[in-house]
Design a protein around this motif. Structure first.
Motif: not given
Length: 319
Positions: A30, A82-85, A87-88, A255, A258, A262
Motif C-alpha cells: 500500500k 498504517s501503524k504496524g503494517d 506492507n505500507a 509505517a 514495525i 520487518q
C-alpha cells in the motif's frame, strides 16, 4: 514459524543475495503518495510500484494520493492508518523536511520508519511560452524593480524550489522576505498555473516539466545544479552569475511501529525493485540520478539534511 522470525530469515536471505522472488510474491503493498497526481512524488511512487511488481517482490501495489502542506496531510493519515503494517510505504523527500521546518505539523516523519533514499534531482525554472520575459536575467531585472510582481510557482511552502527562489533573491540583492511565492498542492496544479500564465516563473524537478519543455509550451531558463546535467541542455544558475545550488531527493518510509526484521524485509524488497528493468527505464525516462541509500547511512543522511535545510531556511529568512 512466527512472522517476525520468518521476516528475519527473508531479510538474511536477501542480504546474501539468495532470496527467491517467489518468497515475496504474495506481498500486497500500500503506497501513500502525500501529494496530488502529476508531481515528482507521484511519479516516484508509481514508478517504484511498477518496479516492485516487475522485480517479482509484490503481487499488487495500491496507491493513495493525499496532497497538501508539503506532504503533512498525507503523512498524518499514513501515520494514523498504517501503524504496524509491514506492507505500507510512503513517498517522501527533501520537500517534506522543508515543510516540517516551516509548518511544524503535529506528526513528524521521525515517527515513521526510514527505508530508502531512491533518487536525486535538480530543479529547473521555466517560463510560460508566451511570457514577455525570456531569460533568468529578465526575471532578475524584474525582481529588482518590483519583487512582488514576480510570482514564483512551485510545490508546497518549504519545497526546494521555494528555497531556491529565496536564495536567488538574496544572491541578487533582494530580501528573501519580499519574494512572492505561490505554493501548490502537487506538480499537476503547478504545471497548470504555469501553462495558464497564472505565475511568472515556475520551478520543479525536470521530469515534471520535461514534456512541456520539449513541446515548447515552457521555456527552461535555469537548473539548480552546480554543473550542467547530462541530457538536459539548460544553463545552471551559476553559469548565469547567480551563486545558488540546491538539489532535491526522494525516498520512501515505512509505517510506525514495525519491527527491525520487518524494516529489513521491506528494505530488501525496495532494493530488489531498484534492480529491475522497470526501475532502470523510469530512471532514464525521468532524468533521475540513482541515489540508493538504506539502513543507518540513510538515517544519518536524513538527520544531516534536516539540519542543513533548517540552516539554509533561517539564512533565507523563511523561518
Amino acid at each position: 514459524m512466527r512472522r517476525d522470525t520468518f521476516l528475519k530469515s527473508l531479510a538474511a536471505l536477501a542480504a546474501a543475495g539468495a532470496l527467491p522472488n517467489a518468497a515475496w510474491a504474495n506481498a500486497n503493498i500500500k503506497m501513500m503518495i502525500p501529494a496530488n497526481p502529476g508531481g515528482g512524488w507521484d511519479g516516484t511512487g508509481r514508478a517504484l510500484g511498477e518496479a516492485l511488481r516487475d522485480a517479482g517482490v509484490a503481487s499488487s501495489v495500491t496507491f493513495e494520493n493525499k496532497g497538501g502542506a508539503a506532504g503533512a496531510i498525507g503523512l498524518a493519515q499514513f501515520y494514523n492508518a498504517s501503524k504496524g503494517d509491514p506492507n505500507a510505504l510512503m513517498v517522501m523527500g527533501a520537500v517534506m523536511l522543508g515543510g516540517l521546518i516551516t509548518g511544524k505539523p503535529p506528526v513528524s516523519v521521525t515517527q515513521l520508519t526510514p527505508i530508502a533514499r531512491l533518487t536525486t534531482e535538480y530543479n529547473v525554472f521555466v517560463l510560460p511560452e508566451n511570457s514577455p520575459l525570456k531569460t533568468m536575467k529578465d526575471v532578475v531585472e524584474q525582481l529588482k524593480k518590483d519583487p512582488g510582481s514576480v510570482k514564483w510557482g512551485g510545490g508546497s511552502r518549504g519545497a526546494t524550489e521555494h528555497i531556491a527562489a529565496a536564495q536567488i533573491a538574496q544572491a541578487v540583492g533582494v530580501p528573501a522576505s519580499k519574494i512572492n511565492y505561490v505554493p501548490f498542492r502537487g506538480g499537476g496544479e503547478a504545471t497548470a498555473a504555469i501553462l495558464g500564465g497564472n505565475v511568472t516563473i515556475g520551478g520543479s524537478g525536470y521530469s515534471e516539466f520535461q514534456q512541456y519543455i520539449e513541446s515548447g509550451k515552457m521555456r527552461a531558463i535555469a537548473v539548480t545544479s552546480g554543473q550542467r546535467v547530462k541530457g538536459i541542455n539548460v544553463p545552471t544558475l551559476k553559469e548565469q552569475g547567480i551563486d545558488v545550488e540546491i538539489g532535491n531527493w526522494r525516498g520512501v518510509y515505512g509505517a510506525a511501529g514495525i519491527t527491525q526484521a520487518q524494516r529489513d524485509a521491506l528494505t530488501a524488497m525496495v532494493i530488489k525493485a531498484t534492480q529491475s528493468k522497470a526501475w532502470a527505464a523510469a530512471i532514464e525516462k525521468n532524468n533521475w540520478t540513482p541515489a540508493l541509500l538504506t539502513g543507518k547511512a540513510f538515517d544519518e543522511f536524513v538527520d544531516k539534511d534536516f539540519s542543513s535545510l533548517r540552516a539554509t531556511m533561517v539564512r533565507a529568512g523563511m523561518v
